[in-house]
Design a protein around this motif. Structure first.
Motif, mmCIF file in Angstrom:
data_model
loop_
_atom_site.group_PDB
_atom_site.id
_atom_site.type_symbol
_atom_site.label_atom_id
_atom_site.label_comp_id
_atom_site.label_asym_id
_atom_site.label_seq_id
_atom_site.Cartn_x
_atom_site.Cartn_y
_atom_site.Cartn_z
ATOM 1 N N ILE A 47 -5.268 -9.728 6.422
ATOM 2 C CA ILE A 47 -6.591 -9.508 5.829
ATOM 3 C C ILE A 47 -6.835 -8.015 5.652
ATOM 4 C CG2 ILE A 47 -9.079 -9.679 6.274
ATOM 5 C CD1 ILE A 47 -8.429 -12.450 7.599
ATOM 6 N N ALA A 48 -6.469 -7.226 6.678
ATOM 7 C CA ALA A 48 -6.658 -5.774 6.579
ATOM 8 C C ALA A 48 -5.787 -5.177 5.476
ATOM 9 C CB ALA A 48 -6.338 -5.118 7.922
ATOM 10 N N VAL A 49 -4.547 -5.644 5.355
ATOM 11 C CA VAL A 49 -3.669 -5.152 4.286
ATOM 12 C C VAL A 49 -4.309 -5.452 2.934
ATOM 13 C CG1 VAL A 49 -1.454 -5.549 3.120
ATOM 14 C CG2 VAL A 49 -1.521 -5.217 5.597
ATOM 15 N N HIS A 50 -4.834 -6.655 2.797
ATOM 16 C CA HIS A 50 -5.452 -7.045 1.532
ATOM 17 C C HIS A 50 -6.726 -6.240 1.242
ATOM 18 C CE1 HIS A 50 -6.771 -9.488 -1.804
ATOM 19 N NE2 HIS A 50 -7.921 -9.674 -1.191
ATOM 20 N N THR A 51 -7.598 -6.146 2.236
ATOM 21 C CA THR A 51 -8.895 -5.510 1.983
ATOM 22 C C THR A 51 -8.811 -3.987 1.941
ATOM 23 O OG1 THR A 51 -9.463 -5.552 4.334
ATOM 24 C CG2 THR A 51 -10.215 -7.413 2.969
ATOM 25 N N ARG A 52 -7.789 -3.418 2.576
ATOM 26 C CA ARG A 52 -7.668 -1.952 2.618
ATOM 27 C C ARG A 52 -6.525 -1.429 1.754
ATOM 28 N NH1 ARG A 52 -8.486 -2.868 8.553
ATOM 29 N NH2 ARG A 52 -10.724 -2.740 8.804
ATOM 30 N N ARG A 53 -6.046 -2.264 0.859
ATOM 31 C CA ARG A 53 -4.892 -1.857 0.038
ATOM 32 C C ARG A 53 -5.168 -0.605 -0.794
ATOM 33 N NH1 ARG A 53 -6.946 -6.554 -2.145
ATOM 34 N NH2 ARG A 53 -7.504 -6.473 -4.350
ATOM 35 N N SER A 54 -6.427 -0.365 -1.079
ATOM 36 C CA SER A 54 -6.752 0.825 -1.873
ATOM 37 C C SER A 54 -6.518 2.121 -1.083
ATOM 38 C CB SER A 54 -8.202 0.773 -2.354
ATOM 39 O OG SER A 54 -9.080 0.808 -1.248
ATOM 40 N N THR A 55 -6.374 2.028 0.225
ATOM 41 C CA THR A 55 -6.131 3.225 1.035
ATOM 42 C C THR A 55 -4.647 3.572 1.118
ATOM 43 O OG1 THR A 55 -5.919 2.043 3.143
ATOM 44 C CG2 THR A 55 -8.149 2.712 2.457
ATOM 45 N N TYR A 56 -3.791 2.703 0.593
ATOM 46 C CA TYR A 56 -2.354 2.960 0.653
ATOM 47 C C TYR A 56 -1.984 4.110 -0.287
ATOM 48 C CZ TYR A 56 2.630 2.493 -0.102
ATOM 49 O OH TYR A 56 3.972 2.757 -0.228
ATOM 50 N N ASP A 57 -1.240 5.062 0.238
ATOM 51 C CA ASP A 57 -0.770 6.209 -0.540
ATOM 52 C C ASP A 57 0.606 5.866 -1.105
ATOM 53 O OD1 ASP A 57 0.185 8.608 -1.538
ATOM 54 O OD2 ASP A 57 -0.332 9.774 0.246
ATOM 55 N N ARG A 58 0.703 5.761 -2.408
ATOM 56 C CA ARG A 58 1.943 5.350 -3.074
ATOM 57 C C ARG A 58 3.118 6.293 -2.804
ATOM 58 N NH1 ARG A 58 0.705 2.350 -8.329
ATOM 59 N NH2 ARG A 58 -1.437 1.682 -8.053
ATOM 60 N N ASP A 59 2.846 7.496 -2.393
ATOM 61 C CA ASP A 59 3.903 8.465 -2.137
ATOM 62 C C ASP A 59 4.452 8.387 -0.712
ATOM 63 O OD1 ASP A 59 3.665 9.484 -4.737
ATOM 64 O OD2 ASP A 59 2.049 10.848 -4.112
ATOM 65 N N ARG A 60 3.910 7.514 0.079
ATOM 66 C CA ARG A 60 4.352 7.383 1.478
ATOM 67 C C ARG A 60 4.999 6.015 1.693
ATOM 68 N NH1 ARG A 60 2.175 11.305 5.208
ATOM 69 N NH2 ARG A 60 0.929 12.721 3.980
ATOM 70 N N PRO A 61 5.817 5.903 2.747
ATOM 71 C CA PRO A 61 6.464 4.611 3.023
ATOM 72 C C PRO A 61 5.437 3.523 3.340
ATOM 73 C CG PRO A 61 7.518 6.378 4.272
ATOM 74 C CD PRO A 61 6.286 6.954 3.654
ATOM 75 N N PHE A 62 5.648 2.369 2.751
ATOM 76 C CA PHE A 62 4.733 1.248 2.959
ATOM 77 C C PHE A 62 4.744 0.787 4.417
ATOM 78 C CE2 PHE A 62 4.248 -3.399 3.268
ATOM 79 C CZ PHE A 62 2.909 -3.486 2.935
ATOM 80 N N THR A 63 5.937 0.718 5.018
ATOM 81 C CA THR A 63 6.019 0.184 6.381
ATOM 82 C C THR A 63 5.257 1.043 7.383
ATOM 83 O OG1 THR A 63 8.167 1.247 6.648
ATOM 84 C CG2 THR A 63 8.166 -1.098 6.060
ATOM 85 N N ALA A 64 5.234 2.348 7.198
ATOM 86 C CA ALA A 64 4.468 3.204 8.110
ATOM 87 C C ALA A 64 2.984 2.853 8.036
ATOM 88 C CB ALA A 64 4.689 4.668 7.775
ATOM 89 N N TRP A 65 2.492 2.661 6.824
ATOM 90 C CA TRP A 65 1.089 2.276 6.621
ATOM 91 C C TRP A 65 0.822 0.903 7.238
ATOM 92 C CZ3 TRP A 65 -1.120 -1.573 3.404
ATOM 93 C CH2 TRP A 65 -2.494 -1.447 3.168
ATOM 94 N N LEU A 66 1.726 -0.042 6.981
ATOM 95 C CA LEU A 66 1.576 -1.413 7.500
ATOM 96 C C LEU A 66 1.538 -1.424 9.023
ATOM 97 C CD1 LEU A 66 1.677 -4.545 7.244
ATOM 98 C CD2 LEU A 66 4.169 -4.298 7.323
#
Length: 168
Positions: A47-66
């Motif tokens: 749910i957090a991944v879905h609702t906060r997806r706009s905070t993901y920085d495309r220039d950074r690794p996805f797994t670190a954010w996850l």
């Protein structure tokens, strides 16, 4: 993730499905509890991944954010489900577990707390020994929640320095 951010709903749904086994494994290795707790953590994280997806920085690794989100969800879960042991009867418990002189340990804690400013000592006793939440301690002592947090933080920092420095 990037395709989902670009508006591809199918890719976003696929991402969420692929994350389920990864998150289950992550939580099984780190969290004790039954399967329901693990599933709750997985769902909260999705749910957090879905609702906060706009905070993901495309220039950074996805797994670190996850995994940052997953760690925060696990910490929140531990805080919500924290089990406390009332202080009454502590001496009996410690004696039964091989700690013969619980009263001297209590005196040591009291002696340490007595070296602190009174407000810091009161807030540490309230939150760490009596088991009150920050909000409960604030209401009980007529101070703000941030004041409780600051007092506890500063008091524990001072105590840690004394203990590590051998000045306790």
């Amino acid at each position: 993730m990037i395709a989902g951010l670009d508006g591809n709903a199918d890719d976003h749904a696929a991402l969420l499905r692929l994350l389920v086994p990864m998150l289950r494994g992550f939580y099984r290795r780190r969290a004790s509890g039954d399967g329901d707790d693990i599933e709750d953590l997985v769902q909260d994280t999705l749910i957090a991944v879905h609702t906060r997806r706009s905070t993901y920085d495309r220039d950074r690794p996805f797994t670190a954010w996850l995994f940052a989100i997953a760690r925060y969800k696990m910490i929140d879960h531990f805080r919500r489900n924290r089990r406390t042991q009332p202080i009454e009867g502590l001496e009996d418990i410690l004696i039964a577990e091989g700690f013969e002189d619980a009263s001297s340990a209590r005196m040591d804690v009291d002696d340490l707390l007595d070296t602190l400013p009174p407000k810091q000592a009161r807030m540490i006793r309230a939150t760490r020994i009596e088991g009150l939440s920050v909000a409960e301690a604030a209401n009980t002592h007529g101070v703000g929640e941030s004041d409780v947090k600051i007092s506890v933080h500063r008091g524990l920092k001072t105590l840690m320095a004394r203990i590590q420095g051998g000045r306790a």
